[in-house]
Write a protein that holds these residues in place. Sequence first.
Motif, mmCIF file in Angstrom:
data_model
loop_
_atom_site.group_PDB
_atom_site.id
_atom_site.type_symbol
_atom_site.label_atom_id
_atom_site.label_comp_id
_atom_site.label_asym_id
_atom_site.label_seq_id
_atom_site.Cartn_x
_atom_site.Cartn_y
_atom_site.Cartn_z
ATOM 1 N N LYS A 38 -10.420 19.116 0.968
ATOM 2 C CA LYS A 38 -9.999 20.438 1.443
ATOM 3 C C LYS A 38 -9.973 21.453 0.302
ATOM 4 O O LYS A 38 -10.247 22.640 0.510
ATOM 5 N N GLY A 92 0.822 -1.205 0.000
ATOM 6 C CA GLY A 92 0.000 0.000 0.000
ATOM 7 C C GLY A 92 0.856 1.254 0.000
ATOM 8 O O GLY A 92 1.653 1.463 0.914
ATOM 9 N N ALA A 139 -1.506 -6.801 -3.896
ATOM 10 C CA ALA A 139 -0.573 -7.630 -3.124
ATOM 11 C C ALA A 139 -1.324 -8.475 -2.100
ATOM 12 O O ALA A 139 -2.315 -8.014 -1.534
ATOM 13 N N LEU A 176 -6.186 9.057 10.525
ATOM 14 C CA LEU A 176 -5.826 10.382 10.019
ATOM 15 C C LEU A 176 -4.486 10.294 9.319
ATOM 16 O O LEU A 176 -3.585 9.565 9.770
ATOM 17 N N THR A 177 -4.336 11.070 8.262
ATOM 18 C CA THR A 177 -3.094 11.011 7.497
ATOM 19 C C THR A 177 -1.880 11.335 8.348
ATOM 20 O O THR A 177 -0.867 10.622 8.319
ATOM 21 N N HIS A 178 -1.965 12.437 9.113
ATOM 22 C CA HIS A 178 -0.769 12.832 9.876
ATOM 23 C C HIS A 178 -0.418 11.792 10.934
ATOM 24 O O HIS A 178 0.756 11.623 11.260
ATOM 25 N N THR A 195 0.917 6.601 4.471
ATOM 26 C CA THR A 195 1.590 5.788 5.487
ATOM 27 C C THR A 195 2.652 4.898 4.852
ATOM 28 O O THR A 195 3.813 4.890 5.283
ATOM 29 N N GLY A 233 -4.681 0.690 4.422
ATOM 30 C CA GLY A 233 -5.695 1.703 4.672
ATOM 31 C C GLY A 233 -7.086 1.158 4.957
ATOM 32 O O GLY A 233 -7.262 0.038 5.440
ATOM 33 N N ASP A 259 -4.232 3.686 8.853
ATOM 34 C CA ASP A 259 -5.653 3.375 9.079
ATOM 35 C C ASP A 259 -5.872 1.908 9.443
ATOM 36 O O ASP A 259 -6.742 1.585 10.254
ATOM 37 N N GLU A 295 1.387 -1.286 -4.908
ATOM 38 C CA GLU A 295 0.183 -0.445 -4.949
ATOM 39 C C GLU A 295 -0.765 -0.961 -6.019
ATOM 40 O O GLU A 295 -0.374 -1.161 -7.171
ATOM 41 N N SER A 296 -2.040 -1.142 -5.616
ATOM 42 C CA SER A 296 -3.031 -1.670 -6.558
ATOM 43 C C SER A 296 -3.766 -0.562 -7.312
ATOM 44 O O SER A 296 -4.386 -0.828 -8.337
ATOM 45 N N GLY A 338 -2.390 7.088 -2.433
ATOM 46 C CA GLY A 338 -3.476 6.559 -1.603
ATOM 47 C C GLY A 338 -4.714 7.426 -1.556
ATOM 48 O O GLY A 338 -4.879 8.376 -2.299
ATOM 49 N N GLU A 339 -5.593 7.051 -0.648
ATOM 50 C CA GLU A 339 -6.900 7.698 -0.490
ATOM 51 C C GLU A 339 -6.736 9.205 -0.274
ATOM 52 O O GLU A 339 -7.448 10.015 -0.867
HETATM 53 C C1 LIG Z 1 -13.364 12.194 2.660
HETATM 54 C C2 LIG Z 1 -12.184 12.029 3.579
HETATM 55 C C3 LIG Z 1 -11.471 13.148 3.962
HETATM 56 C C4 LIG Z 1 -10.372 13.018 4.818
HETATM 57 N N1 LIG Z 1 -9.710 14.151 5.200
HETATM 58 C C5 LIG Z 1 -8.664 14.056 6.031
HETATM 59 C C6 LIG Z 1 -7.956 15.214 6.435
HETATM 60 O O1 LIG Z 1 -8.299 16.343 6.077
HETATM 61 N N2 LIG Z 1 -6.897 15.063 7.245
HETATM 62 C C7 LIG Z 1 -6.491 13.837 7.680
HETATM 63 O O2 LIG Z 1 -5.511 13.757 8.410
HETATM 64 N N3 LIG Z 1 -7.144 12.709 7.304
HETATM 65 C C8 LIG Z 1 -8.217 12.795 6.501
HETATM 66 N N4 LIG Z 1 -8.868 11.652 6.101
HETATM 67 C C9 LIG Z 1 -8.349 10.340 6.523
HETATM 68 C C10 LIG Z 1 -7.162 9.918 5.606
HETATM 69 O O3 LIG Z 1 -7.587 9.912 4.267
HETATM 70 C C11 LIG Z 1 -6.637 8.552 5.995
HETATM 71 O O4 LIG Z 1 -6.388 8.527 7.388
HETATM 72 C C12 LIG Z 1 -5.356 8.234 5.243
HETATM 73 O O5 LIG Z 1 -5.576 8.216 3.856
HETATM 74 C C13 LIG Z 1 -4.791 6.888 5.693
HETATM 75 O O6 LIG Z 1 -3.596 6.647 5.018
HETATM 76 P P1 LIG Z 1 -3.082 5.147 4.779
HETATM 77 O O7 LIG Z 1 -1.818 5.281 4.011
HETATM 78 O O8 LIG Z 1 -3.072 4.417 6.062
HETATM 79 O O9 LIG Z 1 -4.209 4.497 3.870
HETATM 80 P P2 LIG Z 1 -4.719 4.895 2.404
HETATM 81 O O10 LIG Z 1 -4.562 6.332 2.137
HETATM 82 O O11 LIG Z 1 -6.076 4.291 2.307
HETATM 83 O O12 LIG Z 1 -3.712 4.148 1.431
HETATM 84 C C14 LIG Z 1 -3.707 2.743 1.325
HETATM 85 C C15 LIG Z 1 -3.173 2.367 -0.030
HETATM 86 O O13 LIG Z 1 -3.040 0.946 -0.089
HETATM 87 C C16 LIG Z 1 -3.471 0.504 -1.360
HETATM 88 N N5 LIG Z 1 -3.859 -0.899 -1.220
HETATM 89 C C17 LIG Z 1 -4.896 -1.407 -0.499
HETATM 90 N N6 LIG Z 1 -4.895 -2.748 -0.567
HETATM 91 C C18 LIG Z 1 -3.846 -3.100 -1.362
HETATM 92 C C19 LIG Z 1 -3.304 -4.338 -1.792
HETATM 93 N N7 LIG Z 1 -3.846 -5.498 -1.412
HETATM 94 N N8 LIG Z 1 -2.214 -4.314 -2.585
HETATM 95 C C20 LIG Z 1 -1.639 -3.158 -2.969
HETATM 96 N N9 LIG Z 1 -2.100 -1.952 -2.578
HETATM 97 C C21 LIG Z 1 -3.179 -1.923 -1.770
HETATM 98 C C22 LIG Z 1 -4.624 1.421 -1.694
HETATM 99 O O14 LIG Z 1 -4.881 1.436 -3.081
HETATM 100 C C23 LIG Z 1 -4.104 2.755 -1.177
HETATM 101 O O15 LIG Z 1 -3.382 3.438 -2.165
HETATM 102 C C24 LIG Z 1 -9.982 11.737 5.278
HETATM 103 C C25 LIG Z 1 -10.699 10.605 4.887
HETATM 104 C C26 LIG Z 1 -11.788 10.742 4.055
HETATM 105 C C27 LIG Z 1 -12.539 9.514 3.645
#
Ligand SMILES: Cc1cc2nc3c(=O)[nH]c(=O)nc-3n(C[C@H](O)[C@H](O)[C@H](O)COP(=O)(O)OP(=O)(O)OC[C@H]3O[C@@H](n4cnc5c(N)ncnc54)[C@H](O)[C@@H]3O)c2cc1C
Length: 486
Positions: free
Chosen positions: A54, A14, A117, A329-331, A18, A143, A322, A37-38, A43-44
């Motif tokens: 934002k 992913g 993956a 949260l992203t941070h 993160t 995530g 996540d 990355e799929s 990411g999200e």
């Molecule tokens: C509408 C919305 C607004 C938000 N706004 C904020 C904000 O303003 N500030 C803030 O701090 N947080 C915000 N968040 C929360 C934030 O988006 C998440 O906390 C953050 O994206 C988590 O990061 P991550 O890297 O853990 O997961 P993700 O960003 O979800 O990234 C995970 C990645 O893993 C990949 N993946 C998943 N499964 C597989 C697999 N099997 N093989 C390969 N790749 C895979 C996915 O495609 C993705 O790219 C918001 C969330 C939403 C829904």
Amino acid sequence: MAATEATHDVLVLGAGPTGENVADRAHAAGLSVAIMESELVGGECSYWACMPSKALLRPVTARSEARRVPGLADAAAGPLDAPAVLGHRDAFASYWKDDGQVRWLETAGIELVRGHARLAGPRQVAVGDRVLRARHAVAVCTGSRPVLPGIPGLADARPWTSRDATSAKTVPGRLVVVGGGVVGVEMATAWRALGASVTLLVRGDGLLPRMEPFAGHLVAESLAEAGVFLRTGVEVTEVRREAPDGPVTVVLESTASGAPEGATGSGDEIVADELLIATGRAPRTDDLGLETVGLAPGSWLRVDDSCLVTDVPGGWLYGVGDVNHRALLTHQGKYQARIAGAAIAARARNVPILDHGPWGAHAATADTAAVPQVVFSDPEAASVGLTAAAAERAGHRVRVIDQDIGAVAGAALYTDGYRGRARMVVDLDREVLLGVTFVGPGVGELLHSATVAVVGEIPIERLWHAVPAYPTISEVWLRLLESYRG
Ligand SMILES: Cc1cc2nc3c(=O)[nH]c(=O)nc-3n(C[C@H](O)[C@H](O)[C@H](O)COP(=O)(O)OP(=O)(O)OC[C@H]3O[C@@H](n4cnc5c(N)ncnc54)[C@H](O)[C@@H]3O)c2cc1C
Ligand SMILES: NC(=O)c1ccc[n+]([C@@H]2O[C@H](COP(=O)([O-])OP(=O)(O)OC[C@H]3O[C@@H](n4cnc5c(N)ncnc54)[C@H](O)[C@@H]3O)[C@@H](O)[C@H]2O)c1
């Protein structure tokens, strides 16, 4: 065809914020890293969450503030230019292309493997016809995804999730939003300001239930003034979209006290063009091969403070961001990534004792003890640490100090009729802050001062010497401290 095999020190599943940071920290420590990355690198957060949401909200709050600044009010009186705002959003979502982030990975020396993956046993990951092995660690950073509740008819009614709400190309005429958490509130704010008639349906009795109650009250008041039809204490019991391109009917458990502007239907049914479900998140672990390492598919990953998965022996599997459900949260995901990256590097070098006490280099602590969050609503709601109720539940002896932010000179200058409130929760035994909440225009930028005070456990007697500049909204600190000291 025979599978190709490769071995790296660290494998990261992913490439969201993160995963990118775990990879970066491990690589900076001299380890070889591949990241899988799929969908899109970034990411999200980059494409369907933080950035596009934002970008939609900033014009909303800027206009709202300008409308309350003498000399600007008339200039800002008109509607938002929706195509311009959506175009601005598209640019901040990088037009849903990840070239920039891929270039960053290349420059950083991290190998990108595109594809879905899955774990294929201890220290092993399969992506398509490739099998990758990890010498030291595998970090799952996949995530979360939106949860769709099991409401009859919902799955067939083509509901919006947060992805649609952040990427829609046109403004719906009528939008129903289910869920009064952060996504529900932010997206109701944005789409109402862009011209949609919005109904916000909330199961409980208020908005933003994880914050101090006054945050939800002030935001609800302002949403109502903006024309959002807010209904609390309601449950959606059925959803129907009879024609694929036709309207959607949302059936409620209780009777409506009025009809939203522009909506047809009332009482127990609301008719709208789109229905956004914003009812929380589920882990993206259902198709991840968790069963090959003894974990239940679809579960959140339980981790220790170095983000090591506790239910898998051998000290090689990490769950970061996540996916571990500590703070979505992203941070905070990036903070955990810095900690996990350091722990992975230390364990790879066989460092005998990690710095794993609270606030240590290898112990994520802030993601449970002092989580800052800004809700980019109008007004903004920003908080760090414990609410008064949470502090009391945790057994602290607390004193709560509240302050009207509008009474501060800097706020009065910021906008006419500034409405906002601040609260600090003081631990009476140690005379440090356990939590701080600000609600009001522009308070998001105030939050880090509170985060430093809470994380630093700065004694009140020393905070007294942190003098806020005059005339800024930060002077609210002085008023809070004066009230506490008497
Ligand atoms: C509408 C919305 C607004 C938000 N706004 C904020 C904000 O303003 N500030 C803030 O701090 N947080 C915000 N968040 C929360 C934030 O988006 C998440 O906390 C953050 O994206 C988590 O990061 P991550 O890297 O853990 O997961 P993700 O960003 O979800 O990234 C995970 C990645 O893993 C990949 N993946 C998943 N499964 C597989 C697999 N099997 N093989 C390969 N790749 C895979 C996915 O495609 C993705 O790219 C918001 C969330 C939403 C829904
Ligand atoms: N600005 C930000 O920091 C920001 C912005 C958006 C999202 N996020 C993060 O993304 C995550 C997801 O946000 P979210 O708003 O989807 O989740 P959330 O958990 O914040 O809110 C979901 C809400 O939906 C309610 N709910 C659950 N099931 C329901 C049902 N069947 N009917 C009606 N209501 C129901 C819950 O009671 C809750 O209040 C959060 O953890 C949030 O921190 C952060």
